[in-house]
Design an enzyme around this catalytic site. Sequence first.
Site, PDB file in Angstrom:
ATOM      1  N   GLU A  34       0.821  -1.203   0.000  1.00 37.83           N
ATOM      2  CA  GLU A  34       0.000   0.000   0.000  1.00 37.83           C
ATOM      3  C   GLU A  34       0.859   1.259   0.000  1.00 37.83           C
ATOM      4  O   GLU A  34       1.918   1.314   0.627  1.00 37.83           O
ATOM      5  CB  GLU A  34      -0.961  -0.018   1.195  1.00 37.83           C
ATOM      6  CG  GLU A  34      -1.963  -1.153   1.065  1.00 37.83           C
ATOM      7  CD  GLU A  34      -3.098  -1.105   2.061  1.00 37.83           C
ATOM      8  OE1 GLU A  34      -4.151  -1.689   1.749  1.00 37.83           O
ATOM      9  OE2 GLU A  34      -2.958  -0.500   3.139  1.00 37.83           O
ATOM     10  N   CYS A  76      -1.210   6.146  10.075  1.00 37.71           N
ATOM     11  CA  CYS A  76       0.028   5.521  10.547  1.00 37.71           C
ATOM     12  C   CYS A  76      -0.267   4.205  11.256  1.00 37.71           C
ATOM     13  O   CYS A  76      -1.108   4.139  12.152  1.00 37.71           O
ATOM     14  CB  CYS A  76       0.735   6.478  11.502  1.00 37.71           C
ATOM     15  SG  CYS A  76       2.278   5.852  12.145  1.00 37.71           S
TER      16      CYS A  76
END
Length: 368
Positions: A94, A339
Amino acid sequence: MMSEIKTNLLDLDRDAMRAFFVELGEKPFRADQIMKWIYHFGCDDFDQMNNVNKVLRERLKAIAEIRAPEVSREQRSSDGTIKWALQVGGQEVETVYIPEEDRATLCVSSQVGCALACKFCSTAQQGFNRNLKVSEIIGQVWRAAKIVGGKRPITNVVMMGMGEPLLNLANVIPAMRLMMDDFGYGISKRRVTISTSGVVPALDILGDQIDVALAISLHAPNDKLRSEIMPINDKYNIEDFLAGVRRYLAKSNANGGRVTVEYVLLDHINDDMQHAHELAKVLKDTPSKINLIPFNPFPGNPYGKPSNSRIDRFSKVLMEYGFTVIVRKTRGDDIDAACGQLVGEVIDRTKRTMKNRMQQDGISVKMV
């Protein structure tokens, strides 16, 4: 009869590209021409390169290719963040694009999965398969720039996607050179950031080979707690890690003399006031600015996000010690692009996913 494997030109930094063309009997400037087509114009078709003679174009079509990872899925967040799942040899990594008023940051992956098993990271729970090649790393930038378009589609790159970049230096360093090369993306070395969880010997090698901005994943102020949430600390403890950071800073011009310390705040785990005081003391000899990252939850994880008041108190303690402190604004959490949330599709060679599932079900790994 098997066809000859073509050279993917995205695997070659400028030195390697020039060597490739010299071997073909061409002048080194041909490499610069081709690189401008690839990176400045997003071109992957030799026929469109109209300042390259037809004989060379035909030869390149026979022996070379320009092949970046293809997008298999795209998700767009309400805040403008875009997450792409990119195909890399039957698996997925990703890549996340984060636009802001004054910049556009691309978060790039370096491995399929991750070998380090940090407890608070979604990628780590998937285990590890392999390192990405140069073409699969710089190809993330190429693909994103082509999709976004415009004159300067990407101003900053952070090697903070899936994987531990310092465990793949052989491919990460040439890819970062291409990011900074004037015939590549021409991004300033201060705007290309590599993040590490603390592979100290590789940090020394990095400093000898390239100069980029450094961020470190610290996440705990003492060895006992850090080893609980980051097993790599058993091998390279905080003292050794920070000594390695100081050695890197002594070689670097890209960091302005200080490192960015990343610290994920886990509710009632590492976010007490005593932890803030400990963190300030452990960093006293290492010039730092501190990024506090409120934990982004993901399924099956036991940790929680602290309250705003706990985050604020933690931040204020550090500022009282004179540190520059930034509480990172969560971006893309509605598409799991924040994150610690990146997952992709990983064929896990470490069997970590299976072991985690068995432990959750109360099955002994040794029994199996």
